[in-house]
Design an enzyme around this catalytic site. Structure first.
Site, PDB file in Angstrom:
ATOM      1  N   HIS A 314       0.851  -1.193   0.000  1.00 33.64           N
ATOM      2  CA  HIS A 314       0.000   0.000   0.000  1.00 33.64           C
ATOM      3  C   HIS A 314       0.878   1.232   0.000  1.00 33.64           C
ATOM      4  CE1 HIS A 314      -3.158   2.825   1.198  1.00 33.64           C
ATOM      5  NE2 HIS A 314      -3.995   1.901   0.784  1.00 33.64           N
ATOM      6  N   ASP A 372      -8.041  -5.129  -0.092  1.00 37.17           N
ATOM      7  CA  ASP A 372      -8.520  -5.798  -1.300  1.00 37.17           C
ATOM      8  C   ASP A 372      -8.220  -7.283  -1.316  1.00 37.17           C
ATOM      9  OD1 ASP A 372      -9.622  -3.533  -2.483  1.00 37.17           O
ATOM     10  OD2 ASP A 372      -7.624  -2.825  -2.969  1.00 37.17           O
TER      11      ASP A 372
HETATM   12  N1  CMC Z   1       4.103  -7.666  -4.908  1.00 41.19           N
HETATM   13  C1  CMC Z   1       5.452  -7.724  -5.068  1.00 41.19           C
HETATM   14  N2  CMC Z   1       6.273  -6.655  -4.930  1.00 41.19           N
HETATM   15  C2  CMC Z   1       5.692  -5.490  -4.583  1.00 41.19           C
HETATM   16  C3  CMC Z   1       4.324  -5.346  -4.395  1.00 41.19           C
HETATM   17  C4  CMC Z   1       3.522  -6.496  -4.554  1.00 41.19           C
HETATM   18  N3  CMC Z   1       2.202  -6.425  -4.394  1.00 41.19           N
HETATM   19  N4  CMC Z   1       4.029  -4.074  -4.075  1.00 41.19           N
HETATM   20  C5  CMC Z   1       5.179  -3.400  -4.066  1.00 41.19           C
HETATM   21  N5  CMC Z   1       6.204  -4.267  -4.377  1.00 41.19           N
HETATM   22  C6  CMC Z   1       7.632  -3.919  -4.405  1.00 41.19           C
HETATM   23  C7  CMC Z   1       7.969  -3.128  -5.663  1.00 41.19           C
HETATM   24  O1  CMC Z   1       8.387  -3.999  -6.711  1.00 41.19           O
HETATM   25  C8  CMC Z   1       9.087  -2.229  -5.175  1.00 41.19           C
HETATM   26  O2  CMC Z   1      10.261  -3.000  -5.147  1.00 41.19           O
HETATM   27  P1  CMC Z   1      11.696  -2.285  -5.440  1.00 41.19           P
HETATM   28  O3  CMC Z   1      11.858  -1.254  -4.345  1.00 41.19           O
HETATM   29  O4  CMC Z   1      12.666  -3.399  -5.360  1.00 41.19           O
HETATM   30  O5  CMC Z   1      11.581  -1.654  -6.796  1.00 41.19           O
HETATM   31  C9  CMC Z   1       8.702  -1.932  -3.725  1.00 41.19           C
HETATM   32  O6  CMC Z   1       7.875  -3.033  -3.315  1.00 41.19           O
HETATM   33  C10 CMC Z   1       7.946  -0.632  -3.561  1.00 41.19           C
HETATM   34  O7  CMC Z   1       6.857  -0.638  -4.505  1.00 41.19           O
HETATM   35  P2  CMC Z   1       6.187   0.695  -5.105  1.00 41.19           P
HETATM   36  O8  CMC Z   1       5.374   0.321  -6.282  1.00 41.19           O
HETATM   37  O9  CMC Z   1       7.256   1.744  -5.266  1.00 41.19           O
HETATM   38  O10 CMC Z   1       5.272   1.126  -3.887  1.00 41.19           O
HETATM   39  P3  CMC Z   1       4.042   2.099  -3.952  1.00 41.19           P
HETATM   40  O11 CMC Z   1       3.835   2.573  -2.575  1.00 41.19           O
HETATM   41  O12 CMC Z   1       4.196   3.127  -5.017  1.00 41.19           O
HETATM   42  O13 CMC Z   1       2.870   1.123  -4.438  1.00 41.19           O
HETATM   43  C11 CMC Z   1       0.964  -0.235  -4.545  1.00 41.19           C
HETATM   44  C12 CMC Z   1       1.794   0.733  -3.690  1.00 41.19           C
HETATM   45  C13 CMC Z   1      -0.363  -0.513  -3.815  1.00 41.19           C
HETATM   46  C14 CMC Z   1       0.620   0.389  -5.903  1.00 41.19           C
HETATM   47  C15 CMC Z   1       1.746  -1.553  -4.733  1.00 41.19           C
HETATM   48  O14 CMC Z   1       2.086  -2.119  -3.494  1.00 41.19           O
HETATM   49  C16 CMC Z   1       0.995  -2.568  -5.596  1.00 41.19           C
HETATM   50  O15 CMC Z   1       1.083  -2.506  -6.832  1.00 41.19           O
HETATM   51  N6  CMC Z   1       0.236  -3.531  -4.957  1.00 41.19           N
HETATM   52  C17 CMC Z   1      -0.567  -4.469  -5.677  1.00 41.19           C
HETATM   53  C18 CMC Z   1      -1.880  -3.805  -6.071  1.00 41.19           C
HETATM   54  C19 CMC Z   1      -2.823  -3.609  -4.916  1.00 41.19           C
HETATM   55  O16 CMC Z   1      -3.051  -4.498  -4.107  1.00 41.19           O
HETATM   56  N7  CMC Z   1      -3.423  -2.411  -4.839  1.00 41.19           N
HETATM   57  C20 CMC Z   1      -4.408  -2.065  -3.830  1.00 41.19           C
HETATM   58  C21 CMC Z   1      -3.921  -1.044  -2.903  1.00 41.19           C
HETATM   59  S1  CMC Z   1      -5.110  -0.714  -1.596  1.00 41.19           S
HETATM   60  C22 CMC Z   1      -6.308   0.244  -2.370  1.00 41.19           C
HETATM   61  C23 CMC Z   1      -6.859   1.352  -1.546  1.00 41.19           C
HETATM   62  O17 CMC Z   1      -6.479   1.590  -0.383  1.00 41.19           O
HETATM   63  O18 CMC Z   1      -7.708   2.071  -2.091  1.00 41.19           O
END
Ligand code: CMC
Length: 438
Positions: A314, A372
């Site tokens: 998240h 989710d």
């Molecule tokens: N599975 C594997 N690796 C992950 C995941 C995951 N679900 N999420 C983040 N990472 C890794 C990512 O590859 C990155 O690694 P590195 O630093 O080595 O490049 C690191 O963790 C940080 O990821 P980020 O994308 O920079 O983090 P963010 O805060 O921008 O993204 C997120 C948050 C929710 C978009 C992401 O965790 C994700 O894509 N999750 C899966 C989709 C999901 O479940 N979304 C629902 C969120 S809750 C909705 C709401 O509250 O409304």
């Protein structure tokens, strides 16, 4: 409607040194959360912009409504922890709390319940609007269109300078959203629309409008209705997320509330925001069985594989999402009630959670299950097709959008939203006639 508290307190100054300039900027202390540096005068006094794509370090407003501490895994609505509200309250009570700032007394709740109930019907002409859509249209496409069109039906509550009209529009939106979402669903499956019934509660009424047919008596199930009501509570507000910021930005120009909420629905539709539970359910179905879990965890950790564990991680929570814990309990309750406790999707989800929570990659990156992860399984067990999931999210988030919109309108600091940019295009140059180009 809600009146703003005293606002953030002044808390000294921060000094920014850039080149030969030294600029003093006031610092502000909120009730909870990190201090903020007030940079409003920065451009005027020093000719400097700040750069913050995605607004990860920028507060766009003061707000009294919702607080999140992502590191600690805390979510408060008007100061009340989400788990207490989810277990001890009802969605309509939470709506009142978000809109008016305090929990209602018994008579205030009764009055509010009555007001919302008596606004649930939509103008009959709206049913003809539905018939203009293709049957296979995505429910969110229909919701964006129909909610936007409400401003053409309810002119008497579009004057945003009139406090009473703002309140009526807010009640109408909260009341009519279940009716519109249920109509979108019924239209997509070719069944007749079901009118709301005033003696039913908000969530029971919605389930009946989705699942009843005229040829058969419909009996609501209190366990399933409670689960959906809890899902609505968990989704009711979430601070300045993308769709809420969209509603505020749209509203900052003075647009009417129905148009602003339609903009919020459009933003919520995106898979990075409202669409993740659909993706999580799809992933669990694809994994299919417990023995395949390790290979998917391996893929999620592979830098060369774009696959991510949907329902994990998240932007704000770097701890267990407090909503996910409640969601997991409701998921069990629904599957137990339906006699599905051996559901293969739930078993796969539990194993995936178990493995991921003890894996170094997920521990180091603070990737925990989010709301989710369990909501898709629950909504599917309740009988909703996956393309309705985001529509249900929109229904629940409407109260948050409306409360935030109200707060923005009443905020004396409010201005039309107008971010700046770092221009990286061509410098000024003279027009070249067509025959001299190339
Ligand atoms: N599975 C594997 N690796 C992950 C995941 C995951 N679900 N999420 C983040 N990472 C890794 C990512 O590859 C990155 O690694 P590195 O630093 O080595 O490049 C690191 O963790 C940080 O990821 P980020 O994308 O920079 O983090 P963010 O805060 O921008 O993204 C997120 C948050 C929710 C978009 C992401 O965790 C994700 O894509 N999750 C899966 C989709 C999901 O479940 N979304 C629902 C969120 S809750 C909705 C709401 O509250 O409304």
């Amino acid at each position: 409607m809600n009146t703003k508290a005293s606002g953030a307190r002044p808390n000294g100054t921060a000094t920014l040194t850039y080149g030969n300039k030294r600029i003093e900027l006031p610092a502000l202390k909120p009730t909870e959360g990190p201090d903020a540096i007030d940079i409003r005068k920065l451009y005027g006094e020093a000719d400097i912009f700040t750069y913050d794509p995605g607004f990860t370090s920028t507060a766009s407003c003061e707000s009294d409504i919702t607080f999140i501490d992502g590191e600690a895994g805390v979510l408060l609505y008007r100061g009340y922890p989400i788990d207490q509200l989810a277990t001890e309250s009802s969605f309509l009570e939470v709506c009142y709390l978000l809109l008016y700032g305090e929990l209602p007394t018994a008579s205030q709740l009764e009055q509010f319940d009555h007001t919302i109930t008596y606004h649930t019907m939509v103008h009959e002409q709206i049913s003809f609007l539905f018939r203009g859509f293709r049957r296979d249209a995505h429910p969110m496409a229909v919701m964006v269109g129909v909610v936007g069109a409400l401003s053409a039906f309810y002119h008497d509550s579009t004057d945003i300078t009139d406090k009473r009209q703002r309140e009526i529009a807010s009640h109408r939106l909260i009341a009519k959203m279940p009716t519109i979402a249920a109509m979108a669903y019924k239209y997509s499956i070719g069944q007749p629309f079901v009118y709301p019934l005033n003696h039913l509660g908000y969530t029971e009424n919605f389930m009946r409008m989705c699942f009843a047919v005229p040829c058969q008596e419909y009996r609501s199930n209190p366990v399933l209705a409670k689960a959906l009501d809890t899902i609505f509570i968990l989704h009711a507000d979430h601070e300045q997320n993308a769709s809420t910021s969209t509603v505020r930005l749209a509203g900052s120009s003075g647009a009417n509330p129905f148009a602003c909420i339609a903009a919020g629905i459009a933003c919520l539709w995106g898979p990075a925001h409202g669409g993740a539970n659909e993706a999580a359910l799809k992933m669990l179905k694809e994994i299919g069985s417990i023995d395949r879990v390790p290979q998917y965890v391996k893929r999620a950790k592979d830098k060369n594989d774009p696959f991510r564990l949907m329902g994990f991680g998240h932007r704000v929570y770097k701890n267990y999402d407090p909503r996910a814990k409640v969601m997991r309990d409701q998921c069990y309750a629904v599957l137990d009630e339906l006699g599905n406790h051996n559901d293969p999707l739930l078993k796969t989800a539990l194993e995936l959670e178990r493995i991921a929570l003890q894996d170094d990659y997920f521990i180091e990156k603070k990737l925990y299950p989010n709301i989710d992860f369990y909501s898709g399984i629950t909504l599917s067990a309740l009988g909703f097709p996956s393309d309705m999931f985001t529509a249900l999210f929109a229904l629940a988030r409407t109260v948050g959008w409306v409360a935030q919109w109200q707060e923005m309108i009443e905020d004396p600091q409010q201005k039309i939203g107008r971010p700046r940019q770092i221009y990286t295009g061509a410098r000024r140059r003279d027009f070249v006639p067509r025959e001299k180009r190339g």
